[in-house]
Design a protein around this motif. Sequence first.
Motif, PDB file in Angstrom:
ATOM      1  N   ILE A 222       8.269  25.232  39.107  1.00 17.58           N
ATOM      2  CA  ILE A 222       9.731  25.079  39.156  1.00 17.58           C
ATOM      3  C   ILE A 222      10.309  25.908  40.295  1.00 17.58           C
ATOM      4  O   ILE A 222      11.118  25.428  41.090  1.00 17.58           O
ATOM      5  N   ASN A 223       9.879  27.161  40.388  1.00 17.72           N
ATOM      6  CA  ASN A 223      10.473  28.084  41.364  1.00 17.72           C
ATOM      7  C   ASN A 223      10.121  27.747  42.800  1.00 17.72           C
ATOM      8  O   ASN A 223      10.885  28.066  43.723  1.00 17.72           O
ATOM      9  N   THR A 224       8.993  27.107  43.014  1.00 22.67           N
ATOM     10  CA  THR A 224       8.594  26.777  44.385  1.00 22.67           C
ATOM     11  C   THR A 224       9.081  25.395  44.818  1.00 22.67           C
ATOM     12  O   THR A 224       8.884  24.992  45.954  1.00 22.67           O
ATOM     13  N   ASN A 225       9.714  24.670  43.907  1.00 24.81           N
ATOM     14  CA  ASN A 225      10.177  23.321  44.244  1.00 24.81           C
ATOM     15  C   ASN A 225      11.662  23.125  43.939  1.00 24.81           C
ATOM     16  O   ASN A 225      12.115  22.017  43.655  1.00 24.81           O
ATOM     17  N   ARG A 248      14.923  19.393  32.432  1.00 20.46           N
ATOM     18  CA  ARG A 248      15.462  18.661  33.578  1.00 20.46           C
ATOM     19  C   ARG A 248      16.993  18.630  33.552  1.00 20.46           C
ATOM     20  O   ARG A 248      17.636  18.749  34.593  1.00 20.46           O
ATOM     21  N   SER A 249      17.572  18.519  32.367  1.00 18.84           N
ATOM     22  CA  SER A 249      19.034  18.470  32.281  1.00 18.84           C
ATOM     23  C   SER A 249      19.663  19.809  32.649  1.00 18.84           C
ATOM     24  O   SER A 249      20.825  19.860  33.079  1.00 18.84           O
ATOM     25  N   ALA A 250      18.898  20.912  32.495  1.00 18.27           N
ATOM     26  CA  ALA A 250      19.414  22.246  32.844  1.00 18.27           C
ATOM     27  C   ALA A 250      19.155  22.604  34.302  1.00 18.27           C
ATOM     28  O   ALA A 250      19.744  23.563  34.822  1.00 18.27           O
ATOM     29  N   GLN A 251      18.274  21.848  34.962  1.00 24.36           N
ATOM     30  CA  GLN A 251      17.912  22.151  36.344  1.00 24.36           C
ATOM     31  C   GLN A 251      19.137  22.171  37.249  1.00 24.36           C
ATOM     32  O   GLN A 251      19.935  21.229  37.263  1.00 24.36           O
ATOM     33  N   ASP A 252      19.298  23.270  37.971  1.00 23.45           N
ATOM     34  CA  ASP A 252      20.407  23.467  38.914  1.00 23.45           C
ATOM     35  C   ASP A 252      21.785  23.519  38.232  1.00 23.45           C
ATOM     36  O   ASP A 252      22.812  23.435  38.898  1.00 23.45           O
ATOM     37  N   LYS A 253      21.768  23.667  36.908  1.00 32.01           N
ATOM     38  CA  LYS A 253      23.016  23.867  36.166  1.00 32.01           C
ATOM     39  C   LYS A 253      23.010  25.215  35.456  1.00 32.01           C
ATOM     40  O   LYS A 253      23.994  25.945  35.457  1.00 32.01           O
ATOM     41  N   SER A 254      21.874  25.551  34.848  1.00 35.67           N
ATOM     42  CA  SER A 254      21.726  26.867  34.217  1.00 35.67           C
ATOM     43  C   SER A 254      20.312  27.416  34.354  1.00 35.67           C
ATOM     44  O   SER A 254      20.006  28.494  33.854  1.00 35.67           O
ATOM     45  N   SER A 255      19.471  26.700  35.053  1.00 27.77           N
ATOM     46  CA  SER A 255      18.063  27.078  35.221  1.00 27.77           C
ATOM     47  C   SER A 255      17.570  26.557  36.582  1.00 27.77           C
ATOM     48  O   SER A 255      18.078  25.531  37.070  1.00 27.77           O
ATOM     49  N   PRO A 256      16.610  27.234  37.214  1.00 29.97           N
ATOM     50  CA  PRO A 256      15.876  28.408  36.735  1.00 29.97           C
ATOM     51  C   PRO A 256      16.585  29.732  37.031  1.00 29.97           C
ATOM     52  O   PRO A 256      17.327  29.849  38.001  1.00 29.97           O
TER      53      PRO A 256
END
Length: 422
Positions: A222-225, A248-256
């Motif tokens: 996750i952190n490298t992509n 996936r729903s939290a990606q770029d909203k509250s995570s990572p």
Amino acid sequence: MKVVGLITEYNPFHNGHKYHIEQAKKITGADHVVVVMSGNFVQRGAPAIIDKYTRTQMALQEGADLIFELPVTYATASAEYFALGAVSILDSLGFVDSICFGSECGDITLLTEIASVLCDEPPAYQILLNENIKKGQSFPLARENALTTYLSNPDTQTQNEHKDLVDVLASPNNILGIEYIKALKLLNSNIQPYTITRICSGYHEESLTGSISSASSIRQHINTNIVEPKKLDELKESMPPMAFELLRSAQDKSSPIVDDDFSMALYYKLLYSDPDILTDYLDVNEDYAKRILNERANFQSISSYAESLKTKNLTRARINRMLFHILLNIKKDLYDSSSKAHPIYLRLLGMRKESSFLIKSSNLDSSQPIITKMGTAKEFLSEVSYRHLQLEVQASTLYNQVVYQKYGTILKDEYRRGIVIL
């Protein structure tokens, strides 16, 4: 009715965790699974990659019945305190029959034998331990060498002379398993321990290994992509579908969320610290305090700073724990004043509706009410327990603020966020 307890981080939840739940029920004959889970900060001294409520929902969707919070004061502590805090919660509930954990060796007899030595500290073991410490070995290394020598000696009548004890004592999940069993013994608990062998991916594996990948490798991916959102789809094979969709729903909203997101907050706190202040924090002694301050002028980020603090006897994990104890205001006196007050508190994060009867039955055996509404907690918690809870609230508030600063997403605070119910 049988209930098995699991101690987890689910950072994030993956197929190996689902396997653990399924196998734990199978080998213990349990009908229900109760989980004690770290909150927004975890045992390696780091923030969770995704918030605790999302991880709670993941676990409930994949077979857990109840999720209790492991207070941040124990979730970020050494293996000994981490285990004692978590086991004391399961023991206090009164309805948990067994505990099941993953280990590299998969040998409950050997792990129990080692735990017994550490609890009883027979004279021969104490002599070996003291000799190793006098040689200048760090305590963990001195203990490992003393145990290896003691358990390999035919005079100790050990049943495991032929085991490779060095490998056993060097493996992180074995170490945690030993501490879980120690905690059960110290609490004089009736809970029975079981272990299952970890499959496929190693604890520190940083590359995805198919359907069973480690949490470390998933976080690394996750952190490298981050700049390539489509790469996240490569995790589909390693996570249950519903858990993946939540991620996936939290990606770029509250995570990572990662260590370095807290760099500015830690640096600001270090600017106002001196050795006398730093030695108040858990795991920080006088030598470590001086080293932390001597390197302060070179501070750029938590990750680079932690790397610069490493020594032969000071691991990265221990450094991270020290730094986050400083950041989160976790001090030694918390443990001096609460060492006999386990569990600190029982806080429910989530449950399945059909399992709510477990909560009602628990109060018949538990010495502490279960916290379901944060606003009423102060009324029945001791002063020490409430202090632990307040640190949890403050840590989560900081975590939420980092989420906001990074993504512009507002997460509900601990008093407005209700229990996750499925």
